[in-house]
Design a protein around this motif. Sequence first.
Motif, mmCIF file in Angstrom:
data_model
loop_
_atom_site.group_PDB
_atom_site.id
_atom_site.type_symbol
_atom_site.label_atom_id
_atom_site.label_comp_id
_atom_site.label_asym_id
_atom_site.label_seq_id
_atom_site.Cartn_x
_atom_site.Cartn_y
_atom_site.Cartn_z
ATOM 1 N N LEU A 163 0.709 -1.170 -0.034
ATOM 2 C CA LEU A 163 -0.094 0.035 0.049
ATOM 3 C C LEU A 163 0.883 1.442 0.056
ATOM 4 O O LEU A 163 0.279 2.602 -0.064
ATOM 5 C CB LEU A 163 -0.900 -0.067 1.133
ATOM 6 N N THR A 164 2.156 1.119 0.277
ATOM 7 C CA THR A 164 2.769 2.432 0.097
ATOM 8 C C THR A 164 3.224 2.821 -1.271
ATOM 9 O O THR A 164 3.362 4.026 -1.761
ATOM 10 C CB THR A 164 4.147 2.174 0.662
ATOM 11 N N ARG A 192 -7.105 2.482 4.573
ATOM 12 C CA ARG A 192 -6.678 2.325 3.011
ATOM 13 C C ARG A 192 -6.531 3.503 2.508
ATOM 14 O O ARG A 192 -6.159 3.517 1.268
ATOM 15 C CB ARG A 192 -7.978 1.737 2.471
ATOM 16 N N GLU A 197 3.740 0.590 5.770
ATOM 17 C CA GLU A 197 2.461 0.520 5.234
ATOM 18 C C GLU A 197 2.076 1.930 5.294
ATOM 19 O O GLU A 197 1.362 2.531 6.126
ATOM 20 C CB GLU A 197 1.517 -0.325 5.646
ATOM 21 N N ALA A 212 -0.631 3.784 3.534
ATOM 22 C CA ALA A 212 -1.514 4.086 2.414
ATOM 23 C C ALA A 212 -2.303 5.313 2.734
ATOM 24 O O ALA A 212 -2.677 5.681 3.534
ATOM 25 C CB ALA A 212 -2.701 3.064 2.616
ATOM 26 N N ASN A 233 0.233 9.537 -2.209
ATOM 27 C CA ASN A 233 0.320 8.798 -3.489
ATOM 28 C C ASN A 233 0.241 9.934 -4.556
ATOM 29 O O ASN A 233 1.049 9.562 -5.594
ATOM 30 C CB ASN A 233 -0.623 7.982 -3.597
#
Length: 270
Positions: free
Chosen positions: A10-11, A211, A240, A242, A247
């Motif tokens: 998720l990174t 998420r 992780e 997210a 992003n």
Amino acid sequence: MERQYALAFLTIPDVAPAEAIRIAAETGYSSVGLRLLPAAASGEAPYPVLTDKAVLTEARAALADTGMRVGDVEIVRLKPQTKATDFIPFLDCAAALGAANILVAGDDTDHARLAQTFASFAELAAGYDMTADLEFMPWTGVRNAAEAVAIVKAAGQANGGVLADALHWDRNGGRVEDLALIPPETIHYFQLCDAPAEYDPSDAGLIEIARGGRLLPGQGGIDLQAFIKALPETVPVSIEIANAGFNSSLLPRARAVQALAAGKAVIARP
């Protein structure tokens, strides 16, 4: 023993497995996490690495070229109707990638039945030389560390593990005594991130942060020092992050670099 760090799926979820493998190798990680099956309980398709032989071949080539290892593969969801044999294609793919650990979610509130399903899956995974690591998440059928420990114990499989995620631990109250319930031999790795101190405690709110709203270690309100110190120093740390904004504002390689630096900085604190 030097601490090992894994680049969680998720990174950098927006790159193909082969690219994720190369990024992890180039930025100083010891292993990489890959997703084969969807995280959502329904409405999401399996990932191409599971369904497209070309994607799997490219990933295996990247592993061979870089010497990178696959840490965990995601995500096995155990539901009331689940049969362990349903996951044989998943296990075949994970084995082809050389994965070490399997992230398991418990979507069954009947814990006696879930323990039997987990036992069957873990036994099957053992044949592939992989661990089955049950992650407790407050909106699932396995809400906290105590429930996860009880299910794994009842399953009685040597490769069964309990996966602690800093976010889910914090949302369960952030008690060190909860982590002390987990037998050290069942902790094969743990997940590290930070998150806002204030949050919506509804299932929808918890899922939204998990998420897409996690923060770099040290940027939020989780007592990460207590979390880290309560867990074995010898197991890998999967970082992780997210976060939708993270992003969109940074390229994957830059995200990997920042995540590792932040994780190491928090772990290095006395």
